[in-house]
Structure formats: structure tokens, C-alpha cells
Scaffold this active site. Structure first.
Site, PDB file in Angstrom:
ATOM      1  N   ARG A   1       2.979 -30.355  10.331  1.00 39.23           N
ATOM      2  CA  ARG A   1       2.298 -29.355  10.928  1.00 39.23           C
ATOM      3  C   ARG A   1       1.604 -28.749   9.847  1.00 39.23           C
ATOM      4  O   ARG A   1       0.487 -27.948   9.984  1.00 39.23           O
ATOM      5  CB  ARG A   1       3.241 -28.455  11.674  1.00 39.23           C
TER       6      ARG A   1
ATOM      7  N   HIS B   1      10.999 -23.628   8.544  1.00 40.95           N
ATOM      8  CA  HIS B   1      10.021 -24.547   9.602  1.00 40.95           C
ATOM      9  C   HIS B   1       8.657 -24.481   8.974  1.00 40.95           C
ATOM     10  O   HIS B   1       7.749 -25.315   9.403  1.00 40.95           O
ATOM     11  CB  HIS B   1      10.091 -23.950  10.944  1.00 40.95           C
TER      12      HIS B   1
ATOM     13  N   GLY C   1       3.070  -0.319   6.206  1.00 38.51           N
ATOM     14  CA  GLY C   1       3.839   0.329   7.280  1.00 38.51           C
ATOM     15  C   GLY C   1       4.288  -0.421   8.460  1.00 38.51           C
ATOM     16  O   GLY C   1       5.227  -0.411   8.779  1.00 38.51           O
TER      17      GLY C   1
ATOM     18  N   ARG D   1       8.615 -33.361  11.005  1.00 35.15           N
ATOM     19  CA  ARG D   1       7.821 -32.497  11.822  1.00 35.15           C
ATOM     20  C   ARG D   1       7.011 -31.073  11.417  1.00 35.15           C
ATOM     21  O   ARG D   1       6.027 -30.881  11.885  1.00 35.15           O
ATOM     22  CB  ARG D   1       8.482 -32.501  13.105  1.00 35.15           C
TER      23      ARG D   1
ATOM     24  N   ASP E   1       1.054  -1.147  -0.123  1.00 39.54           N
ATOM     25  CA  ASP E   1       0.019  -0.009   0.062  1.00 39.54           C
ATOM     26  C   ASP E   1       0.850   1.275  -0.026  1.00 39.54           C
ATOM     27  O   ASP E   1       2.186   1.318  -0.181  1.00 39.54           O
ATOM     28  CB  ASP E   1      -0.939  -0.055   1.176  1.00 39.54           C
ATOM     29  N   HIS E   2       0.413   2.510   0.141  1.00 38.38           N
ATOM     30  CA  HIS E   2       1.069   3.610   0.241  1.00 38.38           C
ATOM     31  C   HIS E   2       2.346   3.668   1.133  1.00 38.38           C
ATOM     32  O   HIS E   2       3.466   4.284   0.823  1.00 38.38           O
ATOM     33  CB  HIS E   2       0.219   4.841   0.419  1.00 38.38           C
TER      34      HIS E   2
ATOM     35  N   GLY F   1       3.503  -4.001   8.213  1.00 38.80           N
ATOM     36  CA  GLY F   1       3.142  -5.271   7.663  1.00 38.80           C
ATOM     37  C   GLY F   1       2.267  -6.148   8.490  1.00 38.80           C
ATOM     38  O   GLY F   1       1.896  -7.311   7.668  1.00 38.80           O
ATOM     39  N   ASN F   2       1.522  -5.831   9.410  1.00 43.30           N
ATOM     40  CA  ASN F   2       0.778  -6.850  10.209  1.00 43.30           C
ATOM     41  C   ASN F   2      -0.647  -7.025   9.225  1.00 43.30           C
ATOM     42  O   ASN F   2      -0.969  -7.993   9.056  1.00 43.30           O
ATOM     43  CB  ASN F   2       0.221  -6.056  11.376  1.00 43.30           C
ATOM     44  N   GLY F   3      -1.273  -5.839   8.862  1.00 40.92           N
ATOM     45  CA  GLY F   3      -2.583  -6.172   7.970  1.00 40.92           C
ATOM     46  C   GLY F   3      -1.994  -6.758   6.727  1.00 40.92           C
ATOM     47  O   GLY F   3      -3.068  -7.543   6.287  1.00 40.92           O
ATOM     48  N   GLU F   4      -1.058  -6.686   6.081  1.00 47.64           N
ATOM     49  CA  GLU F   4      -0.717  -7.211   5.030  1.00 47.64           C
ATOM     50  C   GLU F   4      -0.577  -8.664   5.084  1.00 47.64           C
ATOM     51  O   GLU F   4      -0.959  -9.477   4.224  1.00 47.64           O
ATOM     52  CB  GLU F   4       0.573  -6.511   4.135  1.00 47.64           C
TER      53      GLU F   4
HETATM   54  O1  LIG Z   1       0.615  -1.552   7.962  1.00 45.64           O
HETATM   55  C1  LIG Z   1      -0.326  -1.368   7.567  1.00 45.64           C
HETATM   56  C2  LIG Z   1      -1.513  -2.349   7.872  1.00 45.64           C
HETATM   57  O2  LIG Z   1      -1.286  -2.989   8.896  1.00 45.64           O
HETATM   58  C3  LIG Z   1      -0.897  -0.159   6.835  1.00 45.64           C
HETATM   59  O3  LIG Z   1       0.147   0.036   6.007  1.00 45.64           O
HETATM   60  C4  LIG Z   1      -1.081   1.119   7.962  1.00 45.64           C
HETATM   61  O4  LIG Z   1      -1.736   0.801   8.622  1.00 45.64           O
HETATM   62  C5  LIG Z   1      -1.275   2.296   6.954  1.00 45.64           C
HETATM   63  O5  LIG Z   1      -1.357   3.477   7.866  1.00 45.64           O
HETATM   64  P1  LIG Z   1      -1.716   4.791   7.566  1.00 45.64           P
HETATM   65  O6  LIG Z   1      -3.132   4.665   6.892  1.00 45.64           O
HETATM   66  O7  LIG Z   1      -1.950   5.666   8.861  1.00 45.64           O
HETATM   67  O8  LIG Z   1      -0.629   5.438   6.552  1.00 45.64           O
END
Ligand SMILES: O=C(CO)[C@H](O)[C@H](O)COP(=O)(O)O
Length: 149
Positions: free
Chosen positions: A138, A99, A67, A134, A8-9, A69-72
Site C-alpha cells: 500500500r 502499518h 494547536g 500488505r 508554530d506558536h 496538528g491538522n494543518g501541520e
Molecule cells: O493547529 C493549527 C493548524 O491546524 C494552528 O496551530 C492553529 O490553527 C493556530 O490557531 P491560532 O492562530 O488561532 O492560534
């Protein structure tokens, strides 16, 4: 090796940096965007097609950026067949391949320098799955759950 990448941006410049550097290193990189910087774009519609491309091409790997990487990582893991791992240092990328046979690595563009990010990505792309029984067991359990869901 085919490498699919999307952002994203929040990691737009990092994505362009990685595309250039990976192509220079000989990787066949498919850039799923974002292709222009849009400060208000949303990661799911950018990341999910990239993850679908990885899932549809055995042997290909993917890189998803944001930003943190969590949401991605979360978005990529919604796609059947994807094992996406968030990595903030090379050791995590290495373990994700050895693993977990992860096929996508997620990075936060706001979390490290371009050089540090490249080191994580390079480790991910060059580390093989161990093939240890193993670990395969999994992974098979996860795939069985996914097939039932
Ligand atoms: O990492 C992200 C999701 O996990 C997004 O890139 C992040 O939340 C974007 O933030 P913003 O809209 O405040 O620039």
C-alpha cells in the site's frame, strides 16, 4: 536517532519541552523552530523545512506541532516522501509506524498534557514498521502515485 521537530506558536512551549526531554533521552534533535514565540506566525513556512529535512534523511523521523496538528500534518504531507500521521494517543502513533511506516507524527499542542504528548512521541519513535507485505504494497502504491503527480 535523528529527530526533526517544528511548531508554530500554538505548541511553542510543548516543542521546547519535547526538545529538552528527547535530548535528555539521547535523541539527536534538530529544532527547526519556531525559535521565538510569535502569536501570529504561520505554520507552513515552519513545518515544510522540517518535513523536507526528514524526507532528505532516510531513517530520520519528524515531529510537527500546532494547536490541533491538522494543518501541520497537511503541510508535512505536501513534501514528497513524507507520510505524516496525526496522533492523539499512543495507539495511533504505534499504528502509524507499524502499518504506514509514517516518518512524521503530528500532534496538537492544545489537545493533551505535556506528559501525554511525550508518550505519543516516544511510542512513535520506538515503534518499528512491521514490514508486512500488505502494508508495504500500500505504501508502494502511494509512492507510485506521488511519482506520477
Ligand atoms: O493547529 C493549527 C493548524 O491546524 C494552528 O496551530 C492553529 O490553527 C493556530 O490557531 P491560532 O492562530 O488561532 O492560534
Amino acid at each position: 536517532m535523528r529527530v526533526h521537530i517544528a511548531t508554530d506558536h500554538a505548541a511553542f512551549e510543548l516543542k521546547n519541552h519535547l526538545v529538552d526531554r528527547l535530548r535528555a533521552a539521547g535523541y539527536d534533535v534538530v529544532d527547526h523552530g519556531a525559535h521565538t514565540y510569535e502569536a501570529l506566525d504561520d505554520y507552513p513556512p515552519l513545518i515544510i523545512p522540517c518535513a523536507e529535512a526528514v524526507a532528505g534523511e532516510p531513517g530520520a523521523l519528524g515531529i510537527v506541532l500546532g494547536g490541533s496538528g491538522n494543518g501541520e500534518q497537511i503541510a508535512a504531507n505536501k513534501v514528497r516522501g513524507i507520510r505524516a500521521a496525526l496522533a492523539y494517543k499512543p495507539e495511533l502513533a504505534e499504528l502509524a509506524r507499524q502499518h504506514n511506516d509514517a516518518n512524521i507524527v503530528a500532534l496538537g499542542g492544545r489537545m493533551q498534557s505535556f506528559d501525554e504528548a511525550y508518550a505519543i512521541v516516544e511510542t512513535f519513535l520506538t515503534t518499528p514498521f512491521s514490514g508486512d507485505e500488505r502494508h508495504q504494497r500500500r505504501i508502494d502504491q502511494l509512492a507510485a502515485y506521488e511519482a506520477r503527480a
